[in-house]
Write an enzyme that holds these catalytic residues in place. Structure first.
Site, PDB file in Angstrom:
ATOM      1  N   LEU A   1      -6.411  -3.789  -0.468  1.00  0.00           N
ATOM      2  CA  LEU A   1      -5.276  -4.268  -1.258  1.00  0.00           C
ATOM      3  C   LEU A   1      -5.132  -5.785  -1.149  1.00  0.00           C
ATOM      4  O   LEU A   1      -4.793  -6.455  -2.135  1.00  0.00           O
ATOM      5  CB  LEU A   1      -3.987  -3.584  -0.812  1.00  0.00           C
ATOM      6  CG  LEU A   1      -2.788  -3.782  -1.750  1.00  0.00           C
ATOM      7  CD1 LEU A   1      -3.082  -3.207  -3.132  1.00  0.00           C
ATOM      8  CD2 LEU A   1      -1.534  -3.147  -1.173  1.00  0.00           C
TER       9      LEU A   1
ATOM     10  N   HIS B   1     -15.697   0.716   5.265  1.00  0.00           N
ATOM     11  CA  HIS B   1     -16.464  -0.534   5.306  1.00  0.00           C
ATOM     12  C   HIS B   1     -17.089  -0.763   6.686  1.00  0.00           C
ATOM     13  O   HIS B   1     -18.288  -1.038   6.801  1.00  0.00           O
ATOM     14  CB  HIS B   1     -15.543  -1.702   4.951  1.00  0.00           C
ATOM     15  CG  HIS B   1     -16.188  -3.045   5.107  1.00  0.00           C
ATOM     16  ND1 HIS B   1     -17.174  -3.501   4.254  1.00  0.00           N
ATOM     17  CD2 HIS B   1     -16.004  -4.032   6.028  1.00  0.00           C
ATOM     18  CE1 HIS B   1     -17.563  -4.707   4.634  1.00  0.00           C
ATOM     19  NE2 HIS B   1     -16.870  -5.047   5.707  1.00  0.00           N
TER      20      HIS B   1
ATOM     21  N   ASP C   1       0.840  -1.189   0.000  1.00  0.00           N
ATOM     22  CA  ASP C   1       0.000   0.000   0.000  1.00  0.00           C
ATOM     23  C   ASP C   1       0.884   1.251   0.000  1.00  0.00           C
ATOM     24  O   ASP C   1       1.909   1.309   0.683  1.00  0.00           O
ATOM     25  CB  ASP C   1      -0.901  -0.026   1.240  1.00  0.00           C
ATOM     26  CG  ASP C   1      -1.811   1.167   1.340  1.00  0.00           C
ATOM     27  OD1 ASP C   1      -1.325   2.245   1.757  1.00  0.00           O
ATOM     28  OD2 ASP C   1      -2.994   1.043   0.997  1.00  0.00           O
TER      29      ASP C   1
ATOM     30  N   LYS D   1     -20.531  -4.081  -4.747  1.00  0.00           N
ATOM     31  CA  LYS D   1     -19.323  -4.310  -3.968  1.00  0.00           C
ATOM     32  C   LYS D   1     -18.929  -5.784  -4.051  1.00  0.00           C
ATOM     33  O   LYS D   1     -19.761  -6.680  -3.877  1.00  0.00           O
ATOM     34  CB  LYS D   1     -19.573  -3.896  -2.519  1.00  0.00           C
ATOM     35  CG  LYS D   1     -18.341  -3.983  -1.639  1.00  0.00           C
ATOM     36  CD  LYS D   1     -18.608  -3.371  -0.290  1.00  0.00           C
ATOM     37  CE  LYS D   1     -17.450  -3.633   0.659  1.00  0.00           C
ATOM     38  NZ  LYS D   1     -16.195  -3.051   0.160  1.00  0.00           N
TER      39      LYS D   1
ATOM     40  N   LYS E   1     -11.658 -15.298   0.989  1.00  0.00           N
ATOM     41  CA  LYS E   1     -12.336 -14.604  -0.101  1.00  0.00           C
ATOM     42  C   LYS E   1     -11.475 -13.480  -0.665  1.00  0.00           C
ATOM     43  O   LYS E   1     -10.783 -12.776   0.068  1.00  0.00           O
ATOM     44  CB  LYS E   1     -13.689 -14.044   0.367  1.00  0.00           C
ATOM     45  CG  LYS E   1     -14.702 -15.126   0.673  1.00  0.00           C
ATOM     46  CD  LYS E   1     -16.123 -14.628   0.632  1.00  0.00           C
ATOM     47  CE  LYS E   1     -16.437 -13.667   1.731  1.00  0.00           C
ATOM     48  NZ  LYS E   1     -17.882 -13.352   1.781  1.00  0.00           N
TER      49      LYS E   1
ATOM     50  N   PHE F   1       1.849  -2.575  13.617  1.00  0.00           N
ATOM     51  CA  PHE F   1       1.431  -1.759  12.476  1.00  0.00           C
ATOM     52  C   PHE F   1       0.290  -0.810  12.856  1.00  0.00           C
ATOM     53  O   PHE F   1       0.100   0.229  12.214  1.00  0.00           O
ATOM     54  CB  PHE F   1       0.972  -2.646  11.320  1.00  0.00           C
ATOM     55  CG  PHE F   1       2.085  -3.299  10.550  1.00  0.00           C
ATOM     56  CD1 PHE F   1       2.990  -2.544   9.826  1.00  0.00           C
ATOM     57  CD2 PHE F   1       2.228  -4.676  10.533  1.00  0.00           C
ATOM     58  CE1 PHE F   1       4.019  -3.129   9.104  1.00  0.00           C
ATOM     59  CE2 PHE F   1       3.247  -5.290   9.816  1.00  0.00           C
ATOM     60  CZ  PHE F   1       4.155  -4.519   9.107  1.00  0.00           C
TER      61      PHE F   1
END
Length: 401
Positions: free
Chosen positions: A137, A297, A71, A181, A172, A199
């Site tokens: 990503l 989301h 990213d 979506k 998935k 992170f």
């Protein structure tokens, strides 16, 4: 002496020799085992930690190659550390820096990743793709890996909370298409997901709340103890508290991941369409793609969950007191529970789309008490209207009853 004769095979010299249907048919059945690791580790970018190196086949002596898709924002924050780590382990890393925003989650982006794989000349089985970033990503790169030569191994390193507790632990993949979506996607497991809470130290509060929505989901439909723990700790949850991963936050994260995997493992390919982890994901896709300014989301999921909490109250599955606890937890987590776009008409549209996705039935998961789940197939437009009014009344400071 008895003469032995050998029968000669007949050649199929005429169409008359071929059996007529239905006599000409084959049935092929095969099973493909799936196994992948989800590992919680600390100091992933410390060269003394071999987890990431081993995931790409490095031993520190022989040079190996890998493609790292990272990213853009993550690269600015951790790119130097990532490169130093791979250099220390003699990994010849080829780099692909990409945006990780929802509006970039497209088939074009997935194809761009496959082009990077081609440009590198990646070997089909022994050289890995590593994706470092958030859920968007990971979905894009996972789809690209599943399509490239019908399957190339990849490793996930989620750097957001929603990536660590939700998007990074299942199989998935997918991209958005048209007004839908995740309309295009596959089931394709990574070889390993490596989760480092460190992170999260650089994740902003809004994205921490985004991930909390998925944790609250698991608490509401599966884990009452997790719900109580969240009630006790939500006021003190920050990026740093997650990154420090003390006893309370370690339990929050581990319970959320374990609960998710417990639900996913028996049904990885979704042969059973009644999925409790779809809680909060019935109406939210329609909202997420229509909200302007855009919602994350988890924010859209939170608004969806609020409506589902109210639906459960209307059906006698949840007390008003527990509904207020659930809505209160969402609000305390800095998540929205209403949105101007979320009208009764949009709820009906979202439910109709869900019926198509769930093979002709609503299969709508609702809380059956906090920590339990049941499915309904007969929610009406009037119920949706009343549920929305319940949430709006609560949001306006009323009782919602």
């Amino acid at each position: 002496m008895t003469e032995i004769t050998t029968a000669q095979p007949r050649s199929l010299s005429s169409a008359l020799d071929i059996p007529r249907p239905p006599g000409l048919s084959w049935y092929v059945q095969a099973r493909q085992p799936v196994g992948y690791e989800v590992s919680l580790t600390r100091g992933l970018l410390n060269p003394d930690n071999p987890a990431l190196a081993r995931s790409v086949g490095a031993d520190g002596y022989t040079t190996v190659r890998t493609l790292v898709v990272v990213d853009r924002v993550v690269d600015e924050l951790y790119g130097k550390g990532l490169r130093a780590y791979f250099d220390a382990w003699r990994v010849d890393a080829r780099w692909k820096v990409m945006p990780g925003d929802e509006h970039t989650k497209s088939l074009d982006q997935a194809v761009e990743v496959t082009e990077a794989m081609t440009g590198m000349g990646i070997l089909r089985r022994t050289e890995k793709v590593v994706v470092v970033g958030g859920g968007v990503l990971m979905d894009v790169v996972g789809l690209a890996a599943s399509l490239y030569r019908r399957g190339a191994p990849y490793v996930r390193v989620p750097t957001t909370l929603v990536g660590q507790v939700d998007a990074g632990v299942g199989v998935k993949t997918g991209v958005n298409h048209g007004t839908h979506k995740n309309r295009l996607g596959t089931y394709f497991a990574p070889e390993v997901t490596l989760i480092d809470p460190e992170f999260l130290r650089t994740v902003d509060p809004r994205h921490i709340a985004n991930g909390l929505a998925e944790i609250i989901k698991m608490a509401l439909i599966k884990d009452a103890a997790l719900f109580r723990l969240l009630e006790e700790t939500v006021a003190s949850i920050t990026s740093d508290s997650f990154a420090d991963c003390g006893a309370a936050m370690s339990e929050v994260v581990s319970r959320a991941i374990a609960g998710m995997l417990d639900e996913l493992e028996p049904n990885l390919w979704e042969w059973v369409l009644e999925r409790s982890v779809d809680y909060g994901h019935t109406f939210s896709p329609s909202l997420e793609l229509r909200a302007d300014p855009p919602l994350l989301h988890g924010e859209a999921v939170a608004v969806d969950m609020a409506v589902c909490v109210a639906l459960a109250v209307g059906r006698g599955l949840l007390s008003v007191a527990d509904a207020h606890r659930a809505l209160g937890l969402l609000v305390a987590a800095q998540l929205p529970i209403i949105h101007p776009v979320f009208t009764p008409e949009l709820l009906e549209v979202g439910l109709a789309d869900a019926v198509k996705h769930r093979d002709g039935q609503q299969r709508l998961p609702l809380t059956d008490g906090i920590g339990g789940c049941t499915f309904v197939n007969d929610v009406t437009a009037d119920e949706l209207r009343r549920a929305l009014e319940f949430v709006r009344t609560y949001a306006d400071g009323g009782s919602g009853s």
